[in-house]
Design a protein around this motif. Structure first.
Motif, mmCIF file in Angstrom:
data_model
loop_
_atom_site.group_PDB
_atom_site.id
_atom_site.type_symbol
_atom_site.label_atom_id
_atom_site.label_comp_id
_atom_site.label_asym_id
_atom_site.label_seq_id
_atom_site.Cartn_x
_atom_site.Cartn_y
_atom_site.Cartn_z
ATOM 1 N N THR A 62 31.015 38.283 43.154
ATOM 2 C CA THR A 62 32.017 39.269 43.575
ATOM 3 C C THR A 62 33.150 39.358 42.560
ATOM 4 O O THR A 62 33.837 40.364 42.492
ATOM 5 C CB THR A 62 32.592 38.912 44.957
ATOM 6 O OG1 THR A 62 33.131 37.597 44.904
ATOM 7 C CG2 THR A 62 31.513 38.967 46.032
ATOM 8 N N ASP A 63 33.318 38.318 41.763
ATOM 9 C CA ASP A 63 34.348 38.283 40.729
ATOM 10 C C ASP A 63 33.821 39.004 39.486
ATOM 11 O O ASP A 63 32.738 38.691 38.991
ATOM 12 C CB ASP A 63 34.693 36.816 40.408
ATOM 13 C CG ASP A 63 35.794 36.690 39.394
ATOM 14 O OD1 ASP A 63 35.497 36.863 38.188
ATOM 15 O OD2 ASP A 63 36.940 36.405 39.798
ATOM 16 N N SER A 64 34.583 39.961 38.967
ATOM 17 C CA SER A 64 34.126 40.753 37.825
ATOM 18 C C SER A 64 33.953 39.903 36.567
ATOM 19 O O SER A 64 33.059 40.169 35.761
ATOM 20 C CB SER A 64 35.079 41.917 37.554
ATOM 21 O OG SER A 64 36.375 41.442 37.244
ATOM 22 N N ASP A 65 34.786 38.871 36.374
ATOM 23 C CA ASP A 65 34.629 37.983 35.215
ATOM 24 C C ASP A 65 33.312 37.219 35.290
ATOM 25 O O ASP A 65 32.612 37.067 34.292
ATOM 26 C CB ASP A 65 35.788 36.984 35.126
ATOM 27 C CG ASP A 65 37.084 37.618 34.652
ATOM 28 O OD1 ASP A 65 37.023 38.713 34.052
ATOM 29 O OD2 ASP A 65 38.144 37.024 34.884
ATOM 30 N N ILE A 66 32.978 36.725 36.463
ATOM 31 C CA ILE A 66 31.722 35.987 36.631
ATOM 32 C C ILE A 66 30.544 36.923 36.428
ATOM 33 O O ILE A 66 29.581 36.587 35.729
ATOM 34 C CB ILE A 66 31.663 35.300 38.016
ATOM 35 C CG1 ILE A 66 32.659 34.131 38.049
ATOM 36 C CG2 ILE A 66 30.248 34.812 38.326
ATOM 37 C CD1 ILE A 66 32.763 33.426 39.374
ATOM 38 N N ARG A 67 30.614 38.102 37.001
ATOM 39 C CA ARG A 67 29.528 39.078 36.836
ATOM 40 C C ARG A 67 29.321 39.407 35.354
ATOM 41 O O ARG A 67 28.189 39.457 34.870
ATOM 42 C CB ARG A 67 29.840 40.332 37.641
ATOM 43 C CG ARG A 67 28.694 41.304 37.698
ATOM 44 C CD ARG A 67 28.930 42.367 38.763
ATOM 45 N NE ARG A 67 27.829 43.277 38.806
ATOM 46 C CZ ARG A 67 26.651 43.026 39.342
ATOM 47 N NH1 ARG A 67 26.421 41.862 39.886
ATOM 48 N NH2 ARG A 67 25.689 43.918 39.327
ATOM 49 N N ALA A 68 30.420 39.609 34.637
ATOM 50 C CA ALA A 68 30.328 39.912 33.203
ATOM 51 C C ALA A 68 29.707 38.744 32.438
ATOM 52 O O ALA A 68 28.874 38.954 31.551
ATOM 53 C CB ALA A 68 31.713 40.233 32.645
ATOM 54 N N ARG A 69 30.082 37.524 32.774
ATOM 55 C CA ARG A 69 29.517 36.349 32.100
ATOM 56 C C ARG A 69 28.021 36.214 32.395
ATOM 57 O O ARG A 69 27.232 35.888 31.516
ATOM 58 C CB ARG A 69 30.269 35.090 32.516
ATOM 59 C CG ARG A 69 31.606 34.941 31.832
ATOM 60 C CD ARG A 69 32.412 33.794 32.435
ATOM 61 N NE ARG A 69 33.590 33.449 31.677
ATOM 62 C CZ ARG A 69 34.734 34.091 31.722
ATOM 63 N NH1 ARG A 69 34.858 35.169 32.467
ATOM 64 N NH2 ARG A 69 35.768 33.687 31.010
ATOM 65 N N LEU A 70 27.635 36.440 33.642
ATOM 66 C CA LEU A 70 26.219 36.355 33.994
ATOM 67 C C LEU A 70 25.408 37.418 33.264
ATOM 68 O O LEU A 70 24.332 37.131 32.732
ATOM 69 C CB LEU A 70 26.034 36.501 35.507
ATOM 70 C CG LEU A 70 26.501 35.330 36.364
ATOM 71 C CD1 LEU A 70 26.423 35.702 37.841
ATOM 72 C CD2 LEU A 70 25.683 34.079 36.079
ATOM 73 N N LEU A 71 25.922 38.649 33.224
ATOM 74 C CA LEU A 71 25.218 39.717 32.516
ATOM 75 C C LEU A 71 25.109 39.426 31.028
ATOM 76 O O LEU A 71 24.063 39.648 30.411
ATOM 77 C CB LEU A 71 25.910 41.064 32.751
ATOM 78 C CG LEU A 71 25.734 41.648 34.145
ATOM 79 C CD1 LEU A 71 26.665 42.830 34.363
ATOM 80 C CD2 LEU A 71 24.282 42.040 34.382
#
Length: 177
Positions: free
Chosen positions: A117-126
């Motif tokens: 749900t956190d945009s920073d985490i999503r960006a890191r995962l992608l």
């Protein structure tokens, strides 16, 4: 606490330094709690950005550093090169993060991204997913080049052996005649 390992507890609470120490000490990164949750899943659900980063680095180290890749569930016990998982027919790649055979984090990218749900985490995962896919492609190209070089070497060795056999036959013929 819910059958969780020290790594899972530290990850869920965002204790990144503890996660790093546990990973360096050989904590099993794939361990699951009673609900089937991994340390990475717990860190993502708790929006622990630095802990997610550390766990992704730990997964990479556990699978041989640069050899960490995206693999299909149920893959070979010892993967030497990462490969991209085929489409499951539902329009999304369900490869796992890590490798089969002890290292990595056995969770689908789609499942991890759905938790983020956190945009920073999503960006890191992608970013990590793209990095691992590119790395898998490079490994496949390197393997193809090595196979081609091996075929060329074998062909040259066979030609040399054939020339030697022909020369021996001519020398034997000359000695007999």
């Amino acid at each position: 606490a819910h059958g969780r390992t020290a790594l899972a507890l530290a990850a869920a609470r965002g204790h990144t330094a503890v996660v790093r120490v546990l990973l360096n000490a050989g904590a099993p990164i794939n361990a699951r709690d009673a609900a089937g949750e991994s340390a990475l899943q717990l860190a993502i659900s708790a929006s622990q950005v630095s802990t997610v980063d550390e766990l992704l680095r730990g997964a990479s180290r556990a699978t041989g550093g640069a050899a960490a890749g995206v693999l299909m569930p149920g893959g070979a016990a010892q993967q030497t090169h990462p490969v991209s998982a085929p489409d499951t027919g539902r329009g999304e790649n369900h490869g796992t993060v890590g490798t089969a055979g002890g290292g990595g984090i056995e969770t689908s990218w789609a499942e991890l991204l759905s938790r983020a749900t956190d945009s920073d985490i999503r960006a890191r995962l992608l970013s990590e997913k793209r990095r691992r896919e590119a790395e898998a492609e490079l490994c496949a190209v390197q393997e193809a080049v090595e196979q081609k070089q091996t075929r060329r070497r074998i062909k040259k060795e066979m030609a040399a052996a054939s020339r030697e056999a022909e020369a021996r036959a001519q020398m034997e013929e000359a000695a007999a005649g």
